[in-house]
Scaffold this active site. Structure first.
Site, PDB file in Angstrom:
ATOM      1  N   ASP A 476     -25.647  36.062  15.091  1.00 12.92           N
ATOM      2  CA  ASP A 476     -26.008  37.263  14.334  1.00 12.92           C
ATOM      3  C   ASP A 476     -27.398  37.745  14.712  1.00 12.92           C
ATOM      4  O   ASP A 476     -27.676  38.932  14.703  1.00 12.92           O
ATOM      5  CB  ASP A 476     -25.912  36.994  12.831  1.00 12.92           C
ATOM      6  CG  ASP A 476     -24.477  36.712  12.423  1.00 12.92           C
ATOM      7  OD1 ASP A 476     -23.565  36.998  13.225  1.00 12.92           O
ATOM      8  OD2 ASP A 476     -24.263  36.210  11.313  1.00 12.92           O
ATOM      9  N   TYR A 560     -18.152  38.720   7.839  1.00 12.87           N
ATOM     10  CA  TYR A 560     -18.963  37.930   6.917  1.00 12.87           C
ATOM     11  C   TYR A 560     -20.099  38.713   6.280  1.00 12.87           C
ATOM     12  O   TYR A 560     -20.654  39.617   6.892  1.00 12.87           O
ATOM     13  CB  TYR A 560     -19.561  36.705   7.623  1.00 12.87           C
ATOM     14  CG  TYR A 560     -18.692  35.484   7.454  1.00 12.87           C
ATOM     15  CD1 TYR A 560     -18.331  35.071   6.180  1.00 12.87           C
ATOM     16  CD2 TYR A 560     -18.223  34.772   8.536  1.00 12.87           C
ATOM     17  CE1 TYR A 560     -17.510  33.964   6.003  1.00 12.87           C
ATOM     18  CE2 TYR A 560     -17.402  33.661   8.364  1.00 12.87           C
ATOM     19  CZ  TYR A 560     -17.050  33.262   7.094  1.00 12.87           C
ATOM     20  OH  TYR A 560     -16.244  32.182   6.924  1.00 12.87           O
TER      21      TYR A 560
HETATM   22 CU   LIG Z   1     -17.335  30.464   6.980  1.00 14.99          CU
END
Ligand SMILES: [Cu+2]
Ligand SMILES: *[C@@H]1O[C@H](CO)[C@@H](O)[C@H](O)[C@H]1NC(C)=O
Ligand SMILES: *[C@@H]1O[C@H](CO)[C@@H](O)[C@H](O)[C@H]1NC(C)=O
Ligand SMILES: *[C@@H]1O[C@H](CO)[C@@H](O)[C@H](O)[C@H]1NC(C)=O
Ligand SMILES: *[C@@H]1O[C@H](CO)[C@@H](O)[C@H](O)[C@H]1NC(C)=O
Ligand SMILES: *[C@@H]1O[C@H](CO)[C@@H](O)[C@H](O)[C@H]1NC(C)=O
Length: 828
Positions: A476, A560
């Site tokens: 990320d 996410y």
């Molecule tokens: Cu996870």
């Protein structure tokens, strides 16, 4: 059935989507305003005549039953155009009365000098000015390229479809933090204010060979006096080979879309056959996500990626829940700049329904048509249903009313001035910046600096799979954590009444910088727990409720969501936590082919889909300054041994020789270790408290598993920080982050510059030290992770250790007065 391909990168480089999100936050704000107005009126009731245009059965009661209120409010309009929320305020939950609104408030005001404003992130205007000036100075030609692409400069002689790979552009414009010694001199009142500088990456696609370099520009604002300097500050070598260039969402969007359309068009019959088994009236399609395969990339030539696919049904995009409906196709491609157009990228390694690999899309299709590839069966109900998304399942639980709220009986006790925050003796600078994300500077408690700089440097996920997600690794930090910062929702992400800071998303490949509203929230909250308490008798109760200050920012990166919290306590403690939510990636398992009971890579979400095993990694930089910058690392261990071992002698009156005790050590040189190697890890000053104890702060890592990759595994080049929970180095301006995601995410070579280079045995006794904290958390998804896992956290804590002479809360009133609803002491 119609096949539509939507390319969905797991990143929000797609300006349009980000703007949609901003629009929906604005919409929420509009409702919040309406709610406030309605609060003030006593006439809050539903219209008895309103119904959704064209459907008399969809009245206010219907609106109340649908929980997905945002879209109902947004889309349901009455005959006269009135929106549902206007006609049905009661059903829309807009009539809550704030019983505490009449309480007198006396908000605290900011009392500091606000000097930490030197860390203020660049504004959108500053970023765009740099962008314009770089263009005017001939550093980049991206604006011409963008204009040619969009058709605004169709006759631009410089470009053709074949010159896509010869553009020079800049990205990741961000504040270049001031040099610490100069900044501290200014903050502490013995030096001038440091000049303001920005830094950015220049992607020199028009050079031979292509490369990426970092520039520093300043002083700001941009003027005649501004200089543009290519820096070697962040890498020992001042340029980065082209395949290792930082990720740029705009570039990826352009080049991968072209190739992906070509592949899926070829495979249309096979894709259609799968989709047509899904019983739905909507037009399902497949969405591609892509990830670098660092185990096979050739660092000097190109990036090698694996493509994986998700099924999008009923407009539930991959990010919104489609990732638990995998489409069982994967292939590998070579993102090389040596081909005429992106659709010429070499592709191979095609696998469909666990059959293959085939050398090309054509070969796979031919095998499919010839019947040598068996089509996979589709779990029709699961794929068609929207129940496995966030939409609630009927019948709804009777909640008995609204959830509890926080109220501030004496008004806001948090003071904000720009990015400077003050609360209960704490003072610090907080921001979320486009590239690096959430960060803190100059954290002081009761007037003394404890932390100079604190920030996450990387969140990464590594997956285990034998299917389409093989070798999947997402960094990320490499995708720019800051650009994935999202607007926060009051009442869900942060309590009503929170204070907010905006953030800026930086320009990528021609898009201008823009504001992300309400990107950071700041609020005080009851911890609903005693900070301390003791009640030996009826008349003798002592205690104080624990109150915390939370500074929160959320990044949404594809599937996410990471909720990042810095929490400050009344006694000088603070924690930093990352909690994950959002959807877990699923892997397709054909019950006819795969062993349904093999738990190696995941457990079942449903008969044909398993939740894919993965590890969440996070890394933080914490530059502690405990009573000044001359600090040492003290490690302590709780051990068992003889009295001679413990204190040098065996006292005669002690019969048994064997006792547990603490062993303290000052570590001489730079080091790294896992949390279980010591029982207390402290940064200590040579200054002592009144009792002669070294003033210190303990670093406590609450969780973290050990890395299992063997030395030499290619992924460790990106993940060397997972080989410790805490590493301690002597601070250096050049050692900016422990990871090198921005220029190493795609690079399967030893990182040019990361923690592996910083740990070089320098003395760390009475030096300015940095703690690099790293935590890994296994996510072995369980059936309850559908629709999405509840938030789960990793965190570390910094707590005063002999820093004070007594509890850091000792100067607070120790109360047990009965208080009335407005927080005033009950005098009766
Ligand atoms: Cu996870
Ligand atoms: C509430 O409704 C009554 C009756 O229609 C009206 O007289 C009154 O002014 C309304 N109050 C407000 C605050 O709008
Ligand atoms: C206190 O701060 C809150 C939140 O910013 C604001 O809504 C309120 O109006 C302020 N009250 C006073 C008295 O300034
Ligand atoms: C250039 O590429 C675009 C988009 O890929 C395409 O629409 C256009 O037809 C191409 N032009 C030529 C001349 O090939
Ligand atoms: C990818 O393409 C580059 C340039 O054409 C080539 O040198 C390299 O070998 C290719 N890599 C693979 C794995 O095919
Ligand atoms: C990271 O770890 C790997 C594997 O142990 C090692 O080969 C590599 O040199 C390390 N990287 C750096 C920059 O030290």
């Amino acid at each position: 059935m119609l096949l539509v391909l939507l390319l969905l990168l797991p990143v929000h480089a797609l300006g349009v989507r980000v703007k949609d999100k901003v629009a929906s936050v604005k919409l929420e704000k509009r409702y919040a305003e309406a709610r406030r107005k309605l609060d003030a009126t006593e006439n809050c009731s539903d219209s008895s005549s309103w119904h959704k245009n064209g459907d008399p059965s969809k009245d206010c009661d219907w609106v109340g039953e649908i929980l997905d209120l945002v879209s109902v409010r947004q889309y349901a309009k009455g005959v006269d155009g009135t929106e549902a929320w206007e006609a049905c305020p009661l059903s829309c939950g807009m009539c809550e009365t704030a019983t505490y609104s009449a309480c007198p408030t006396t908000n605290v005001t900011f009392g500091g000098e606000g000097k930490a404003a030197i860390y203020d992130p660049l504004t959108a205007a500053e970023i765009n000015a740099i962008y314009d000036a770089a263009f005017a100075a001939g550093l980049t030609d991206i604006k011409h390229w963008a204009a040619w692409m969009s058709g605004e400069e169709p006759d631009s002689v410089a470009y053709t479809n074949e010159t896509w790979n010869k553009v020079t552009w800049l990205g990741k414009v961000e504040l270049a933090p001031p040099v610490k010694t100069e900044a501290v001199a200014y903050l502490d009142g013995y030096g001038p204010m440091p000049d303001r500088y920005a830094q950015f990456w220049l992607y020199r696609g028009s050079r031979t060979p292509r490369d990426a370099v970092m520039y520093k520009v300043g002083p700001l604002p941009v003027s005649e006096a501004t200089t543009w300097t290519q820096t070697s500050d962040l890498t020992p070598d001042d340029s980065i080979p082209w395949p290792a260039r930082p990720y740029d969402g705009g570039e990826e969007f352009y080049i991968i879309g072209d190739m992906m359309t070509a592949v899926t068009t070829t495979l249309e019959p096979l894709i259609d056959a799968f989709l047509s088994q899904i019983p739905t009236d909507s037009s399902p399609y497949v969405a591609e996500w892509t990830h670098p395969d660092v185990t096979i990339s050739e660092p000097t030539h190109s990036r090698i990626h694996n493509a994986m696919f998700w099924t999008v049904v009923d407009d539930i995009s991959a990010s919104a829940g489609g990732v638990i409906k995998p489409f069982p196709l994967s292939f590998t491609y070579n993102e090389t700049y040596e081909v005429p157009t992106p659709r010429d990228f070499p592709t191979w390694n095609f696998v469909y329904c666990n059959q293959g690999p085939y050398e090309s899309a054509e070969a796979l299709l031919a095998a499919y048509v010839a019947g040598t590839v068996t089509a996979c069966s589709v779990e029709a109900d699961y794929y068609a249903s929207t129940d496995n998304t966030m939409k609630p399942i009927m019948p709804l639980r009777d909640t008995g009313g609204d959830e509890p709220r926080i109220y501030y009986p004496s008004g806001m006790r948090v003071a904000l001035s720009g990015h400077n925050v003050e609360w209960q003796g704490w003072e610090f600078h907080a921001s979320a910046t486009p590239q690096r994300g959430f960060q803190f500077y100059d954290i002081k408690f009761k007037g003394e600096r404890i932390v100079y700089e604190m920030m996450p440097t990387e969140y990464a996920v590594t997956y285990s799979s034998a299917r389409s997600l093989h070798n999947l690794y997402y960094s990320d930090g490499g995708f720019e954590m800051g650009s994935s910062v999202v607007s926060l929702y009051e009442d869900i992400d942060c309590p009503d009444g929170s204070l907010f800071l905006d953030a800026i998303s930086g320009p990528e490949s021609g898009w201008e910088a823009y504001t992300i509203e309400n990107a950071v929230c700041i609020f005080e909250a009851p911890q609903s727990y005693p900070l301390f308490r003791h009640a030996p008798g009826y008349d003798d109760f002592n205690g104080l409720p624990s109150t915390i200050l939370v500074v929160r920012s959320v990044i949404t990166i594809g599937n996410y969501d990471y909720v990042q919290d810095a929490t400050f306590f009344l006694d000088g403690r603070m924690t930093m936590a990352k909690s994950a939510s959002g959807y877990s990636l699923g892997t397709y398992n054909d019950p006819a082919i795969d062993n349904p009971s093999n738990p190696a890579f995941g457990q079942h979400f449903t008969a044909s889909v398993t939740g894919t095993l993965h590890v969440h990694q996070s890394a933080y930089k914490v530059d502690l300054d405990v009573a000044g910058t001359a600090n040492s690392l003290q490690t302590s261990k709780f051990v068992y041994g003889s009295y001679v071992d413990a204190i040098g002698e065996h006292p005669a009156h002690v019969p048994h020789d064997g006792i547990t005790y603490f062993e303290k050590t000052i570590v001489e040189t730079e080091t790294s270790f896992y949390k279980d190697e010591y029982d207390s890890v402290d940064f200590v000053s040579s200054e002592t408290n009144s009792w002669g104890e070294k003033r210190g702060y303990q670093i406590y890592v609450t969780n973290g598993i050990k890395n299992l990759y063997p030395d030499g595994h290619p992924i460790l080049h990106m993940l060397n920080y997972t080989k410790y929970n805490i590493a301690v180095t002597k601070r250096s301006e050049m050692e900016f982050a422990d990871t090198t995601p921005n220029f190493c995410f795609f690079q399967p070579l030893p990182a040019p510059w990361d923690i592996g280079h910083y740990l070089d045995d320098e003395s760390i006794v009475e030096e300015d030290l940095v703690a690099w904290i790293s935590m890994s958390k296994i996510h072995y998804p369980r059936s309850e992770d559908v629709p999405m896992p509840v938030t789960f956290s990793s965190s570390f804590e910094l707590l005063p250790h002999n820093y004070f002479d007594r509890g850091g809360y000792s100067d607070l009133p120790n109360v047990n007065d009965e208080v009335n609803v407005c927080g005033q002491a009950d005098k009766d």
